[in-house]
Design an enzyme around this catalytic site. Structure first.
Site, mmCIF file in Angstrom:
data_model
loop_
_atom_site.group_PDB
_atom_site.id
_atom_site.type_symbol
_atom_site.label_atom_id
_atom_site.label_comp_id
_atom_site.label_asym_id
_atom_site.label_seq_id
_atom_site.Cartn_x
_atom_site.Cartn_y
_atom_site.Cartn_z
ATOM 1 N N HIS A 104 0.836 -1.202 0.000
ATOM 2 C CA HIS A 104 0.000 0.000 0.000
ATOM 3 C C HIS A 104 0.875 1.259 0.000
ATOM 4 O O HIS A 104 0.689 2.157 -0.817
ATOM 5 C CB HIS A 104 -0.912 -0.018 1.232
ATOM 6 C CG HIS A 104 -1.812 1.167 1.358
ATOM 7 N ND1 HIS A 104 -3.119 1.167 0.925
ATOM 8 C CD2 HIS A 104 -1.600 2.413 1.869
ATOM 9 C CE1 HIS A 104 -3.665 2.346 1.157
ATOM 10 N NE2 HIS A 104 -2.762 3.123 1.727
ATOM 11 N N GLU A 105 1.831 1.299 0.920
ATOM 12 C CA GLU A 105 2.695 2.485 1.021
ATOM 13 C C GLU A 105 3.604 2.612 -0.204
ATOM 14 O O GLU A 105 3.934 3.718 -0.626
ATOM 15 C CB GLU A 105 3.513 2.460 2.313
ATOM 16 C CG GLU A 105 2.691 2.490 3.594
ATOM 17 C CD GLU A 105 1.681 3.622 3.679
ATOM 18 O OE1 GLU A 105 1.914 4.697 3.088
ATOM 19 O OE2 GLU A 105 0.631 3.432 4.335
ATOM 20 N N HIS A 141 1.791 4.611 -2.774
ATOM 21 C CA HIS A 141 1.923 6.056 -2.512
ATOM 22 C C HIS A 141 3.303 6.556 -2.951
ATOM 23 O O HIS A 141 3.422 7.607 -3.592
ATOM 24 C CB HIS A 141 1.759 6.337 -1.015
ATOM 25 C CG HIS A 141 0.346 6.313 -0.526
ATOM 26 N ND1 HIS A 141 -0.643 7.096 -1.074
ATOM 27 C CD2 HIS A 141 -0.245 5.617 0.483
ATOM 28 C CE1 HIS A 141 -1.780 6.882 -0.420
ATOM 29 N NE2 HIS A 141 -1.564 5.990 0.515
ATOM 30 N N GLU A 172 -4.689 7.844 -3.062
ATOM 31 C CA GLU A 172 -5.211 6.569 -2.559
ATOM 32 C C GLU A 172 -5.526 5.606 -3.694
ATOM 33 O O GLU A 172 -5.433 4.389 -3.523
ATOM 34 C CB GLU A 172 -6.446 6.795 -1.689
ATOM 35 C CG GLU A 172 -6.152 7.453 -0.352
ATOM 36 C CD GLU A 172 -5.145 6.686 0.501
ATOM 37 O OE1 GLU A 172 -5.089 5.438 0.394
ATOM 38 O OE2 GLU A 172 -4.408 7.322 1.263
#
Length: 486
Positions: free
Chosen positions: A250-251, A254, A280
């Site tokens: 997830h990170e 980003h 997101e």
């Protein structure tokens, strides 16, 4: 603008340190240091000379499209910041710093009451901020617009009202079928091996470690100081492999976005992300459409078995894929499955809306939270740490952020559907561990534009249409029909 950016990113570096390596006794002075830098940056950014320069540039007809956009967006940001006094900026920054440390203490003690006084003050300041910014219908609109230009309560109520019943129906179908097992995720996975696997995935997905680093924090996050210094954090639970693996992915989503922004636009709007919603969309696309796909599992599960041969010796690729996509109502948002995740977001959205419109008080939060987790997800909240203290966002003053998680997921499904049509054999490439074509597609379609487009304009640019939730619903139905056999 670059001078102002230097000050802001110096402050951001102190914030990164605060959440990773700052010794406890340094907290009070660190808050003062961050507040001072925030106040200086605000003073520079609201100087009359900058306003006059922007107005002069606005009147010129010899600027390129990108130059015009930089000027227009900077004027928009300038006009917004002019509404805040230096004293308000300092008070807000100091309150946020104090709130972050009281949130940490409250989590350790598992007691919301330790956080409540600072949170109440912070909510009061966010209400004041909404009034200073101005709004047409609802005070929450002013804060929502900060994370996604054009976002408002009316739009979000419509989105959540559209998605709520289809998700409930899908959840009902899944719960009528035999449950898949993810018990293997709760075996003992030593910290060092987890870290090593996470680092391998980061590098494989294209995260440039010469332009970033990973550390451990209480709540995983990504922070950037320019496109060549983008840092991520994760958290590791030795009895829950999923906690680390998918927060890493997830990170990384980003971070890939931040590393793909144009270097030459440092300090200018076109060097920043389009919106938090689009941010997101990138993290959710990598975490779910890639990281929870069967193709991803087919490549990475054998590698994971090399790191954890004993823990995974009785697990097959198929059972691993089914397990990591298990749908089951749970307490923790960051650990939730793709379907029930959006009920977690709806709860936070409705709670924040109530706090801003004064229909809820800070003291109401734990009871309201617990009631709605029972109502939406049918789970009983055992304590504050696994309830209303689980997220870092409020301690950062980030009211209006949570809805971007759901909107980002909906855009992610739409973007991934388009990428699948345009990148030949995308699933096969992911199965061989080759995600470079997807990253390049996102670099060209999303990352390079910075804030040139709003979320909806970018969606039109990338996919040929504005947000259509049906892409997300089709993706969910196809995926879970296969897993749960209905």
């Amino acid at each position: 603008m670059r001078k102002i950016a230097d000050i802001r990113y110096a402050s951001a570096l102190l914030q990164w340190d605060q959440e990773t390596y700052l010794p406890p006794k340094g907290a009070a002075i660190r808050g003062q240091q961050i507040a001072t830098l925030s106040e200086i940056a605000h003073q520079y950014f609201t100087e009359e000379s900058l306003g006059a320069l922007l107005q002069e540039l606005n009147g010129r007809n010899d600027l390129s499209l990108r130059e015009k956009k930089n000027v227009a967006l900077t004027w928009e940001d300038y006009s917004k910041q002019k509404k805040f006094t230096p004293a308000f900026v300092r008070e807000l920054t100091e309150t946020i710093n104090k709130s972050f440390h009281s949130w940490l203490e409250a989590r350790k003690a598992n007691d919301f009451n330790l956080f409540a006084p600072d949170l109440a003050k912070l909510i009061g300041l966010k209400k004041q901020e909404a009034e200073l910014l101005g709004y047409a219908r609802h005070p929450y609109d002013a804060l929502l617009n900060d994370y996604d230009k054009g976002s408002n309560v009316q739009l979000l109520d419509g989105v959540f009202n559209t998605i709520r019943e289809p998700l409930k129906d899908l959840l009902t179908k899944i719960r009528s079928r035999p449950q898949v097992s993810n018990a293997f995720l709760q075996r003992h996975y030593p910290k060092d091996q987890q870290w090593a696997f996470g680092m391998q995935v980061l590098k494989d997905l294209g995260y440039d470690l010469e332009a970033g680093r990973q550390d451990v924090s209480e709540h995983p996050f990504t922070i950037n100081f320019n496109s060549r210094d983008v840092r991520v954090t994760t958290r590791i639970d030795e009895n829950d492999l999923g906690n680390m693996v998918w927060s890493c992915i997830h990170e990384t989503g980003h971070a890939l976005y931040e590393q793909g922004l144009p270097d030459e636009a440092y300090g200018l709007p076109l060097g920043e992300a389009a919106s938090l919603t689009i941010h997101e969309s990138q993290s959710r696309l990598w975490e779910n459409h890639v990281g929870r796909s069967l193709s991803f599992c087919q490549h990475y599960f054998p590698i994971l078995q090399q790191y954890f041969p004993e823990q995974l010796k009785d697990v097959t690729v198929e059972s691993f894929y089914y397990g990591i996509n298990q749908v089951a109502p749970s307490l923790i948002r960051t650990e939730a499955d793709e379907l029930t995740y959006h009920f977690h977001v709806m709860i936070r959205y409705e709670l924040e809306k109530g706090l801003l419109e004064n229909s809820l008080a800070t003291s109401d939060i734990p009871a309201w939270w617990n009631e709605h987790y029972g109502k939406y997800l049918g789970v009983k909240v055992p304590d504050d740490k696994r309830g209303c203290l689980q997220d870092v966002h409020w301690s950062h003053g980030s009211f209006g952020y949570f809805p971007t998680y759901s909107l980002g997921s909906f855009y992610a499904a739409q973007f991934y559907a388009k990428a699948s049509n345009e990148i030949k054999g995308l699933d096969n490439q992911i199965q061989t561990g080759n995600t470079t074509p997807l990253l390049q597609w996102l670099r060209t379609g999303v990352h390079q534009y910075g804030r040139l487009y709003t979320s909806e304009e970018l969606s039109q640019q990338v996919s040929g249409e504005v947000l259509d939730i049906q892409h997300f619903l089709r993706y969910m139905l196809d995926k879970y029909r296969d897993i749960y056999k209905f």
